[in-house]
Design a protein around this motif. Structure first.
Motif, PDB file in Angstrom:
ATOM      1  N   LEU A  18       0.767  -1.140   0.017  1.00 51.87           N
ATOM      2  CA  LEU A  18       0.101   0.005  -0.079  1.00 51.87           C
ATOM      3  C   LEU A  18       1.040   1.181   0.098  1.00 51.87           C
ATOM      4  O   LEU A  18       1.413   1.526   1.018  1.00 51.87           O
ATOM      5  N   GLY A  19       1.217   1.911  -1.189  1.00 51.73           N
ATOM      6  CA  GLY A  19       1.833   3.106  -1.146  1.00 51.73           C
ATOM      7  C   GLY A  19       3.272   2.539  -0.942  1.00 51.73           C
ATOM      8  O   GLY A  19       3.786   1.706  -1.634  1.00 51.73           O
ATOM      9  N   SER A  20       3.995   3.084   0.122  1.00 53.63           N
ATOM     10  CA  SER A  20       5.452   2.646   0.309  1.00 53.63           C
ATOM     11  C   SER A  20       5.554   1.645   1.547  1.00 53.63           C
ATOM     12  O   SER A  20       6.636   1.095   1.776  1.00 53.63           O
ATOM     13  N   SER A  21       4.520   1.113   1.795  1.00 55.91           N
ATOM     14  CA  SER A  21       4.444   0.140   2.960  1.00 55.91           C
ATOM     15  C   SER A  21       4.185  -1.129   2.343  1.00 55.91           C
ATOM     16  O   SER A  21       3.073  -1.402   1.693  1.00 55.91           O
ATOM     17  N   THR A  22       4.466  -2.384   2.957  1.00 53.75           N
ATOM     18  CA  THR A  22       4.091  -3.740   2.698  1.00 53.75           C
ATOM     19  C   THR A  22       3.688  -4.384   4.007  1.00 53.75           C
ATOM     20  O   THR A  22       4.278  -4.401   4.970  1.00 53.75           O
ATOM     21  N   VAL A  23       2.485  -4.891   3.792  1.00 55.70           N
ATOM     22  CA  VAL A  23       1.766  -5.534   5.109  1.00 55.70           C
ATOM     23  C   VAL A  23       1.486  -6.991   4.866  1.00 55.70           C
ATOM     24  O   VAL A  23       1.338  -7.343   3.539  1.00 55.70           O
ATOM     25  N   SER A  24       1.191  -7.669   5.856  1.00 52.19           N
ATOM     26  CA  SER A  24       0.633  -9.241   5.672  1.00 52.19           C
ATOM     27  C   SER A  24      -0.762  -9.073   5.081  1.00 52.19           C
ATOM     28  O   SER A  24      -1.548  -8.351   5.743  1.00 52.19           O
ATOM     29  N   TYR A  25      -0.941  -9.814   4.107  1.00 50.09           N
ATOM     30  CA  TYR A  25      -2.675  -9.702   3.630  1.00 50.09           C
ATOM     31  C   TYR A  25      -3.294 -10.097   4.830  1.00 50.09           C
ATOM     32  O   TYR A  25      -4.513  -9.721   5.037  1.00 50.09           O
TER      33      TYR A  25
END
Length: 126
Positions: free
Chosen positions: A41-48
């Motif tokens: 999401l934009g510049s961050s990556t998270v666990s689904y």
């Protein structure tokens, strides 16, 4: 003359079998069920799993015959796909999606209000 016709027919059968075998081998890399593992999401990556809402399954299942099932937000859709070694083109219900493929990861990038959201899928079954 009869031998030439028989030879030509045999050659045609061999070519068709080779073509059919090649297309199955091409798809075998992505055949199976794929689920999102991470989201950028934009510049961050998270666990689904951190952002998914219950009952809103998101998955893609590809079959060796070029058919696929997409579950988008819990809604089942059926369509067809073409695997091009670095991408997958999916069509369903008048819609089309293009997914990038790289080293066992399928990536679907969507744009919402000029912001990109990328879903990275991994294969869970064959």
């Amino acid at each position: 003359m009869r031998t030439k016709i028989t030879s030509l027919l045999l050659l045609c059968v061999i070519v068709m079998l080779c073509a059919a075998g090649c297309s199955d081998d091409n798809n075998s890399e992505i055949v199976g069920k794929w689920v999102p593992s991470t989201v950028s999401l934009g510049s961050s990556t998270v666990s689904y799993s951190d952002i998914v809402k219950e009952g809103k399954e998101f998955s893609m299942t590809f079959e060796s015959n070029g058919k696929c099932k997409l579950i988008l937000g819990g809604i089942e859709n059926y369509g067809e796909f073409t695997f091009n070694e670095t991408s997958v083109d999916v069509t369903y219900g008048g819609q089309s999606l293009k997914l990038d493929y790289n080293q066992g990861i399928l990536t679907l990038t969507l744009n919402y209000h000029n912001e990109s959201t990328s879903y990275m899928f991994t294969k869970v079954t064959e």
